[in-house]
Design a protein around this motif. Structure first.
Motif, PDB file in Angstrom:
ATOM      1  N   GLU A  43      41.606  23.217  39.639  1.00 37.67           N
ATOM      2  CA  GLU A  43      41.232  21.800  39.531  1.00 37.67           C
ATOM      3  C   GLU A  43      39.738  21.604  39.753  1.00 37.67           C
ATOM      4  OE1 GLU A  43      43.732  19.934  42.394  1.00 37.67           O
ATOM      5  OE2 GLU A  43      45.491  19.849  41.044  1.00 37.67           O
ATOM      6  N   ALA A  44      39.169  22.328  40.714  1.00 34.14           N
ATOM      7  CA  ALA A  44      37.743  22.170  41.008  1.00 34.14           C
ATOM      8  C   ALA A  44      36.872  22.675  39.865  1.00 34.14           C
ATOM      9  CB  ALA A  44      37.394  22.900  42.302  1.00 34.14           C
ATOM     10  N   LEU A  45      37.297  23.735  39.202  1.00 33.80           N
ATOM     11  CA  LEU A  45      36.499  24.337  38.131  1.00 33.80           C
ATOM     12  C   LEU A  45      36.928  23.872  36.742  1.00 33.80           C
ATOM     13  CD1 LEU A  45      36.172  28.027  39.402  1.00 33.80           C
ATOM     14  CD2 LEU A  45      34.591  26.112  39.720  1.00 33.80           C
ATOM     15  N   LYS A  46      37.993  23.052  36.702  1.00 29.95           N
ATOM     16  CA  LYS A  46      38.522  22.546  35.427  1.00 29.95           C
ATOM     17  C   LYS A  46      38.877  23.705  34.484  1.00 29.95           C
ATOM     18  CE  LYS A  46      36.232  18.048  35.634  1.00 29.95           C
ATOM     19  NZ  LYS A  46      35.863  18.175  37.049  1.00 29.95           N
ATOM     20  N   LEU A  47      39.599  24.680  35.046  1.00 28.09           N
ATOM     21  CA  LEU A  47      40.051  25.845  34.300  1.00 28.09           C
ATOM     22  C   LEU A  47      41.573  25.925  34.356  1.00 28.09           C
ATOM     23  CD1 LEU A  47      37.555  28.575  35.569  1.00 28.09           C
ATOM     24  CD2 LEU A  47      37.573  27.517  33.303  1.00 28.09           C
ATOM     25  N   PRO A  48      42.198  26.570  33.368  1.00 32.75           N
ATOM     26  CA  PRO A  48      43.651  26.764  33.430  1.00 32.75           C
ATOM     27  C   PRO A  48      44.031  27.604  34.646  1.00 32.75           C
ATOM     28  CG  PRO A  48      42.810  27.239  31.226  1.00 32.75           C
ATOM     29  CD  PRO A  48      41.621  27.100  32.114  1.00 32.75           C
ATOM     30  N   VAL A  49      45.172  27.298  35.234  1.00 32.20           N
ATOM     31  CA  VAL A  49      45.638  28.048  36.392  1.00 32.20           C
ATOM     32  C   VAL A  49      45.798  29.526  36.051  1.00 32.20           C
ATOM     33  CG1 VAL A  49      47.584  28.365  37.984  1.00 32.20           C
ATOM     34  CG2 VAL A  49      46.763  26.063  37.454  1.00 32.20           C
ATOM     35  N   SER A  50      46.269  29.820  34.835  1.00 33.17           N
ATOM     36  CA  SER A  50      46.457  31.220  34.437  1.00 33.17           C
ATOM     37  C   SER A  50      45.132  31.975  34.415  1.00 33.17           C
ATOM     38  CB  SER A  50      47.134  31.293  33.067  1.00 33.17           C
ATOM     39  OG  SER A  50      46.351  30.625  32.082  1.00 33.17           O
ATOM     40  N   SER A  51      44.059  31.316  33.953  1.00 31.03           N
ATOM     41  CA  SER A  51      42.743  31.960  33.926  1.00 31.03           C
ATOM     42  C   SER A  51      42.233  32.225  35.342  1.00 31.03           C
ATOM     43  CB  SER A  51      41.734  31.086  33.171  1.00 31.03           C
ATOM     44  OG  SER A  51      42.115  30.927  31.822  1.00 31.03           O
ATOM     45  N   VAL A  52      42.417  31.244  36.213  1.00 28.92           N
ATOM     46  CA  VAL A  52      41.984  31.419  37.603  1.00 28.92           C
ATOM     47  C   VAL A  52      42.762  32.546  38.258  1.00 28.92           C
ATOM     48  CG1 VAL A  52      41.928  30.332  39.881  1.00 28.92           C
ATOM     49  CG2 VAL A  52      41.183  29.056  37.867  1.00 28.92           C
ATOM     50  N   ALA A  53      44.056  32.636  37.983  1.00 31.37           N
ATOM     51  CA  ALA A  53      44.868  33.709  38.558  1.00 31.37           C
ATOM     52  C   ALA A  53      44.344  35.074  38.135  1.00 31.37           C
ATOM     53  CB  ALA A  53      46.329  33.545  38.152  1.00 31.37           C
ATOM     54  N   ASN A  54      43.930  35.209  36.878  1.00 30.76           N
ATOM     55  CA  ASN A  54      43.363  36.477  36.404  1.00 30.76           C
ATOM     56  C   ASN A  54      42.034  36.788  37.090  1.00 30.76           C
ATOM     57  OD1 ASN A  54      45.441  37.103  34.600  1.00 30.76           O
ATOM     58  ND2 ASN A  54      44.525  35.908  32.958  1.00 30.76           N
ATOM     59  N   HIS A  55      41.184  35.765  37.233  1.00 35.47           N
ATOM     60  CA  HIS A  55      39.904  35.970  37.914  1.00 35.47           C
ATOM     61  C   HIS A  55      40.119  36.384  39.373  1.00 35.47           C
ATOM     62  CE1 HIS A  55      37.468  34.767  34.580  1.00 35.47           C
ATOM     63  NE2 HIS A  55      37.843  33.492  34.602  1.00 35.47           N
ATOM     64  N   VAL A  56      41.087  35.752  40.013  1.00 35.40           N
ATOM     65  CA  VAL A  56      41.383  36.067  41.413  1.00 35.40           C
ATOM     66  C   VAL A  56      41.829  37.521  41.555  1.00 35.40           C
ATOM     67  CG1 VAL A  56      43.067  35.640  43.255  1.00 35.40           C
ATOM     68  CG2 VAL A  56      41.840  33.732  42.211  1.00 35.40           C
ATOM     69  N   ARG A  57      42.632  38.009  40.619  1.00 35.39           N
ATOM     70  CA  ARG A  57      43.067  39.406  40.680  1.00 35.39           C
ATOM     71  C   ARG A  57      41.879  40.361  40.583  1.00 35.39           C
ATOM     72  NH1 ARG A  57      47.862  37.588  38.079  1.00 35.39           N
ATOM     73  NH2 ARG A  57      46.923  37.734  36.007  1.00 35.39           N
ATOM     74  N   VAL A  58      40.906  40.026  39.712  1.00 35.81           N
ATOM     75  CA  VAL A  58      39.717  40.885  39.578  1.00 35.81           C
ATOM     76  C   VAL A  58      38.897  40.871  40.867  1.00 35.81           C
ATOM     77  CG1 VAL A  58      37.543  41.184  38.340  1.00 35.81           C
ATOM     78  CG2 VAL A  58      39.619  40.610  37.076  1.00 35.81           C
ATOM     79  N   LEU A  59      38.689  39.694  41.449  1.00 36.11           N
ATOM     80  CA  LEU A  59      37.912  39.596  42.687  1.00 36.11           C
ATOM     81  C   LEU A  59      38.618  40.297  43.846  1.00 36.11           C
ATOM     82  CD1 LEU A  59      36.801  35.872  42.357  1.00 36.11           C
ATOM     83  CD2 LEU A  59      35.288  37.870  42.295  1.00 36.11           C
ATOM     84  N   GLU A  60      39.931  40.186  43.880  1.00 36.15           N
ATOM     85  CA  GLU A  60      40.696  40.851  44.939  1.00 36.15           C
ATOM     86  C   GLU A  60      40.615  42.370  44.774  1.00 36.15           C
ATOM     87  OE1 GLU A  60      45.076  40.342  47.053  1.00 36.15           O
ATOM     88  OE2 GLU A  60      44.827  39.813  44.949  1.00 36.15           O
ATOM     89  N   GLY A  61      40.693  42.843  43.534  1.00 39.93           N
ATOM     90  CA  GLY A  61      40.595  44.274  43.278  1.00 39.93           C
ATOM     91  C   GLY A  61      39.230  44.843  43.608  1.00 39.93           C
ATOM     92  N   ALA A  62      38.215  43.979  43.669  1.00 39.87           N
ATOM     93  CA  ALA A  62      36.850  44.397  44.017  1.00 39.87           C
ATOM     94  C   ALA A  62      36.528  44.136  45.482  1.00 39.87           C
ATOM     95  CB  ALA A  62      35.836  43.673  43.120  1.00 39.87           C
ATOM     96  N   TRP A  63      37.544  43.812  46.284  1.00 33.64           N
ATOM     97  CA  TRP A  63      37.395  43.619  47.728  1.00 33.64           C
ATOM     98  C   TRP A  63      36.558  42.392  48.097  1.00 33.64           C
ATOM     99  CZ3 TRP A  63      35.554  48.079  45.247  1.00 33.64           C
ATOM    100  CH2 TRP A  63      36.482  49.110  45.137  1.00 33.64           C
TER     101      TRP A  63
END
Length: 309
Positions: A43-63
């Protein structure tokens, strides 16, 4: 601080890739203020939830962030927290070890290489090929094959590890960190199964983290094919840190224990104990993941930050 150098190219590339997209940088900026769930970030970034979920997985995988599943009105929600204040990339190692500059001593300990234990059922351990000992037999934790374990679980008790401390004698330690993938231990699995997991160093309790559950709603990214779908699947990557002022879990203060109380200078090594105590409010057990199980390809990692004087 997340320390990276040119001698760890895979780690360096993973973090650089995670920071290469504006959306992921914006997610980190949002998390500077407070923890947020995926819907709030979208909601804050005005992005689809699915896109944010993918970005979160990448950031989590990079610690760069941690995520936790917390109860919500409908099921559970994934809450994201930024892990580090800073990222330091050392591209020229000829400058490493300069007098007066902070250095890092790092060592990985396989989860099966514990030196002492006291556990209660449910308990067991496995490697990439199958179960290593009979389930729910604590005496089997002393079998020599325990050193091969890649996943260990128990309901109460502890495992203790001994780490060498190989830094110059004229060094001053500024921070001590332990990183590991953990979750609770329930029959099969239960995402809502809290457990108070306490870490101690050299006999001093530095802090307790309450795992929200034993996670099994999806397969762990690294789990071997033989591991069933109805068992524990993955944990959360947690960082215990002690410095001259306090002890923290994921940069949140959990106790006022400081480095001075650990008496590191008088020790030839460091004793790490991970357990669920008899006096815990939530006795939900522990799963400890090695590099062949769960979501993170790592063992128990110790990092000692120090300055040579």
């Amino acid at each position: 601080m997340l320390e990276l150098d040119i001698n760890e190219p895979d780690k360096l590339v993973t973090v650089a890739h995670a920071l290469s997209t504006r959306a992921r940088v914006e997610i980190l900026r949002l998390l500077n203020q407070k923890s947020l769930n995926i819907v709030e970030i979208a909601e804050a970034l005005k992005l689809p939830v699915s896109s944010v979920a993918n970005h979160v997985r990448v950031l989590e995988g990079a610690w760069l962030i941690q995520t936790e599943l917390l109860p919500a009105v409908r099921g559970a929600m994934k809450v994201c927290t930024r892990t580090y204040h800073d990222v330091h990339m050392q591209l020229n190692t000829s400058f490493l070890g300069a007098k007066g500059e902070e250095q890092v001593y790092e060592i990985d300990m396989p989860v099966g290489h514990y030196t002492d234990c006291e556990v209660a059922p449910t308990c067991g351990m496995a490697d990439g090929n199958g179960l290593l000992i009979p389930a729910d037999e604590p005496a089997s934790f002393y079998h020599p094959r325990h050193v091969s374990a890649q996943l260990i679980w128990f309901r109460r008790g502890y495992l203790e590890y001994r780490f060498p401390l190989e830094i110059p004698p004229n060094s001053r330690i500024t921070a001590l960190e332990f990183t590991m993938e953990l979750c609770s231990e329930a029959p099969n699995y239960d995402n809502n199964w809290p457990s108070d997991i306490t870490v101690s160093v050299n006999g001093v309790d530095i802090g307790t983290w309450t795992s929200p559950g034993d996670f099994g709603d999806r397969r762990g990214r690294l789990n071997p094919a033989w591991w069933g779908d109805h068992a524990t699947q993955y944990g959360l990557r947690k960082i215990w840190r002690v410095d001259d002022e306090r002890s923290m879990v994921d940069m949140h203060t959990v106790s006022d224990v400081t480095l001075a109380q650990l008496e590191l200078a008088s020790q030839s090594g460091i004793r790490l104990r991970i357990g669920v105590g008899e006096d815990a409010n939530h006795k939900g057990g522990i799963n400890i993941f090695g590099r062949q199980f769960g979501d993170y390809e790592q063992d128990i990692q110790m990092r000692v930050h120090f300055i040579t004087e």
